[in-house]
Design an enzyme around this catalytic site. Structure first.
Site: not given
Ligand code: XIL
Length: 313
Positions: A129, A170, A206, A234, A236
């Site tokens: 990020e 990422n 996401h 990631e 969802d």
């Molecule tokens: C999230 C985890 O799932 C949580 O448990 C934690 O509290 C915060 O981080 N982007 C990412 C991940 O790259 O590392 C994040 O994971 C979600 C957003």
């Protein structure tokens, strides 16, 4: 059939999931997690992050990360390292350290080199990020001290620690074309022109129900044209609660749309969901009032989204 079995039959390397240490006491959950037909790849949701792996300067703690890694490696599955450098989940000694450029360079080198060296032969989200949504670089201890050079430093340290690791950057909101995706493409082009190792870009994905970007496939193709691979890292698809049959049906279509896009692009190597059950999803904690984002519900029962994933391959 399981999701990984279907993905591999369709020519993808893996279908995987994130998981987290506290979840591993749930035996019904672990039974699904450890089914290689469902998941051929594992990402640690938290336990390989900086605060977990180097809580004090030079003191590395790998017990939690190793527990996740063993879920993968003991079962012949892939592991995605996540992550080396990010502005979040940092220990205070990093954020409050007031290090000069030379000091922070060696701190990043030591951190990335040590964690990537510990989990060798893997895929790594080396930089996580780096961008704001407007395509500018996030102001954090790394960028503010080192400029964009922190990205070069991290990637080069990772490559030195493990010449065989696939090295990724990422991010989220780069899945469709736009200013943030363009900024990431420009970064990849710049790194390549400097000879800095970069193998792939992770599309976090996401998503919100009904809002999968229509340019997802085109955008993947534009990244791959730069000479790298992409992965959905990631995935969802969240909704405003309460869930309804109509929302779950739209969610099924959305999952299918994402899989179909990756399936259509050879350089999209695999897909990871950010945990597989609503029981353990990060969404309600991060987005109050939203949830139901995963393909299995909170009782570990498959949702329509599961069938949408299968249908996408
Ligand atoms: C999230 C985890 O799932 C949580 O448990 C934690 O509290 C915060 O981080 N982007 C990412 C991940 O790259 O590392 C994040 O994971 C979600 C957003």
């Amino acid at each position: 059939a399981g999701l990984n079995a279907v993905a591999q039959a369709a020519g993808k390397l893996y279908f995987g999931t994130a998981t987290d240490n506290p979840e591993l006491t749930d035996t019904a959950y672990v039974a699904i997690l450890n089914d290689n037909e469902q998941f051929g790849q594992i990402t640690a949701a938290n336990s390989m992050k900086w605060d977990a792996t180097e809580p004090e300067q030079g003191v590395f703690t790998f017990a939690q990360g190793d527990q996740i890694a063993e879920l993968a490696t003991n079962n012949g599955r892939l592991l995605r390292g996540h992550n080396c450098v990010w502005d979040q989940q940092l220990p205070a000694w990093v954020t409050a350290g007031n290090f000069n450029a030379a000091e922070l360079t060696s701190i990043v080198q030591n951190h990335c080199g040590t964690v990537v060296g510990h989990y060798k032969g893997q895929v790594w989200d080396v930089v996580n990020e780096p961008f704001n949504d407007d395509g500018t670089f996030t102001s954090d201890v790394f960028f503010d001290t080192l400029g964009t050079n922190y990205i070069n430093i991290a990637l080069e340290a990772a490559r030195a620690a493990d010449p065989n690791a696939k090295l990724y950057i990422n991010d989220f909101n780069i899945e469709g074309t736009g200013v943030k995706a363009t900024a990431m493409k420009n970064l990849v082009t710049s790194l390549k022109s400097q000879g800095v190792p970069i193998d792939g870009v992770g599309f976090e994905s996401h998503f919100i129900v009904g809002e999968v970007p229509s340019t997802l496939q085109q955008n993947m193709e534009e990244f791959i044209a730069l000479g790298i691979e992409v992965a959905i890292t990631e995935l969802d698809v969240r909704m405003t609660l309460p869930e309804t049959a109509a929302l779950l049906e739209q969610q099924k279509n959305d999952y299918q749309t994402v899989i179909t896009a990756c399936q259509a692009v050879e350089g999209c190597v695999g897909i990871t969901i950010w945990d597989f059950t609503d029981k353990f999803s990060w969404v309600p904690g991060a987005f109050p009032g939203q949830g139901a984002a995963c393909p299995w519900d909170a009782n570990l029962v498959k949702k329509p989204a599961f069938d949408g994933i299968v249908a996408g391959f």
